[in-house]
Design a protein around this motif. Sequence first.
Motif, PDB file in Angstrom:
ATOM      1  N   SER A   1       0.880  -1.118  -0.052  1.00  0.00           N
ATOM      2  CA  SER A   1      -0.202   0.102   0.167  1.00  0.00           C
ATOM      3  C   SER A   1       0.899   1.452   0.005  1.00  0.00           C
ATOM      4  O   SER A   1       1.876   1.162   0.352  1.00  0.00           O
ATOM      5  CB  SER A   1      -0.902  -0.012   1.037  1.00  0.00           C
ATOM      6  OG  SER A   1      -0.285   0.289   2.449  1.00  0.00           O
ATOM      7  N   ASP A   2       0.286   2.299  -0.474  1.00  0.00           N
ATOM      8  CA  ASP A   2       1.036   3.426  -0.616  1.00  0.00           C
ATOM      9  C   ASP A   2       1.719   4.072   0.768  1.00  0.00           C
ATOM     10  O   ASP A   2       2.735   4.816   0.731  1.00  0.00           O
ATOM     11  CB  ASP A   2       0.315   4.626  -1.263  1.00  0.00           C
ATOM     12  CG  ASP A   2      -0.127   4.198  -2.585  1.00  0.00           C
ATOM     13  OD1 ASP A   2       0.364   3.637  -3.249  1.00  0.00           O
ATOM     14  OD2 ASP A   2      -1.496   4.935  -2.899  1.00  0.00           O
ATOM     15  N   ARG A   3       1.143   3.818   1.887  1.00  0.00           N
ATOM     16  CA  ARG A   3       1.719   4.382   3.188  1.00  0.00           C
ATOM     17  C   ARG A   3       2.162   3.405   3.928  1.00  0.00           C
ATOM     18  O   ARG A   3       2.350   3.301   5.135  1.00  0.00           O
ATOM     19  CB  ARG A   3       0.424   5.006   4.015  1.00  0.00           C
ATOM     20  CG  ARG A   3      -0.106   5.943   3.058  1.00  0.00           C
ATOM     21  CD  ARG A   3      -0.396   7.266   3.584  1.00  0.00           C
ATOM     22  NE  ARG A   3       0.164   7.831   4.727  1.00  0.00           N
ATOM     23  CZ  ARG A   3       1.121   8.797   4.901  1.00  0.00           C
ATOM     24  NH1 ARG A   3       1.610   9.401   3.739  1.00  0.00           N
ATOM     25  NH2 ARG A   3       1.440   9.273   5.795  1.00  0.00           N
ATOM     26  N   SER A   4       2.712   2.129   3.340  1.00  0.00           N
ATOM     27  CA  SER A   4       3.189   0.795   3.898  1.00  0.00           C
ATOM     28  C   SER A   4       4.576   1.033   4.628  1.00  0.00           C
ATOM     29  O   SER A   4       4.968   0.271   5.559  1.00  0.00           O
ATOM     30  CB  SER A   4       3.186  -0.201   2.911  1.00  0.00           C
ATOM     31  OG  SER A   4       4.200   0.001   2.331  1.00  0.00           O
TER      32      SER A   4
ATOM     33  N   GLU B   1       4.825   1.019  -9.679  1.00  0.00           N
ATOM     34  CA  GLU B   1       4.433   2.335  -9.066  1.00  0.00           C
ATOM     35  C   GLU B   1       3.754   3.222 -10.065  1.00  0.00           C
ATOM     36  O   GLU B   1       2.810   3.751  -9.918  1.00  0.00           O
ATOM     37  CB  GLU B   1       5.454   2.751  -8.313  1.00  0.00           C
ATOM     38  CG  GLU B   1       5.035   4.153  -7.663  1.00  0.00           C
ATOM     39  CD  GLU B   1       3.821   3.951  -6.380  1.00  0.00           C
ATOM     40  OE1 GLU B   1       3.287   4.905  -5.962  1.00  0.00           O
ATOM     41  OE2 GLU B   1       3.535   2.668  -5.879  1.00  0.00           O
TER      42      GLU B   1
ATOM     43  N   ARG C   1       0.754   2.209 -11.477  1.00  0.00           N
ATOM     44  CA  ARG C   1      -0.811   2.400 -10.505  1.00  0.00           C
ATOM     45  C   ARG C   1      -0.921   3.787 -10.268  1.00  0.00           C
ATOM     46  O   ARG C   1      -2.227   4.249 -10.257  1.00  0.00           O
ATOM     47  CB  ARG C   1      -0.230   1.832  -9.221  1.00  0.00           C
ATOM     48  CG  ARG C   1      -0.489   0.364  -8.610  1.00  0.00           C
ATOM     49  CD  ARG C   1      -0.091  -0.315  -7.670  1.00  0.00           C
ATOM     50  NE  ARG C   1       0.042   0.461  -6.553  1.00  0.00           N
ATOM     51  CZ  ARG C   1       0.596   0.128  -5.223  1.00  0.00           C
ATOM     52  NH1 ARG C   1       0.670  -1.201  -5.121  1.00  0.00           N
ATOM     53  NH2 ARG C   1       0.805   0.889  -4.231  1.00  0.00           N
TER      54      ARG C   1
END
Length: 184
Positions: free
Chosen positions: A31-34, A59, A62
């Motif tokens: 996920s983007d904030r992982s 990336e 996406r």
Amino acid sequence: VLRADYTFARFVVGESNQRAYELARRVAAASDRSRAALYLHGGVGVGKTHLAMAVAHAERARHGDDTVLVVSAARLAAAWAEGGESAAAADEALRGAGLLVVDDVQFLVGTDRVRGGLQRAVDRLRAFGRRLVLTCDLPPSETPELSFAAGDDGAAPFHVAEIAPPDARLRREILLAKAAFIGS
């Protein structure tokens, strides 16, 4: 520069690079904030840059070009060493990255100013929940100026993967895949 042919689809997987490939896929799918972070190391020509750029391609597919920054460590070192506006511009670009790929980190090992700049950038991006991929010819034990541990802010430790030189069978498969690409 992000090479168009350095994608997961074009990466030839074998025993020597299987773990690195799987970890790169995991970071690409995170996920983007992982705060996912990957440190790929091994000798010259074993596929570190290919996998790092494959993560960047995933990336960009996406989220588009604006979220990905792919930069050589030598370029960062030059900007930080110059100082002033060049260093500020480099830091600003790093802050805006959703995914940062720094290739050939071994070129940042050595000088205090440069080394500190990379660690600050890594810490800052991880604090903001950004993903990172670093490639290096050296194992983490030979880059003590970089911390690969979990951060105080809850960031997970880096995934670290060594890519060993390919065996004869994998070298042959890589050559055949490159020849097929060039011929197409």
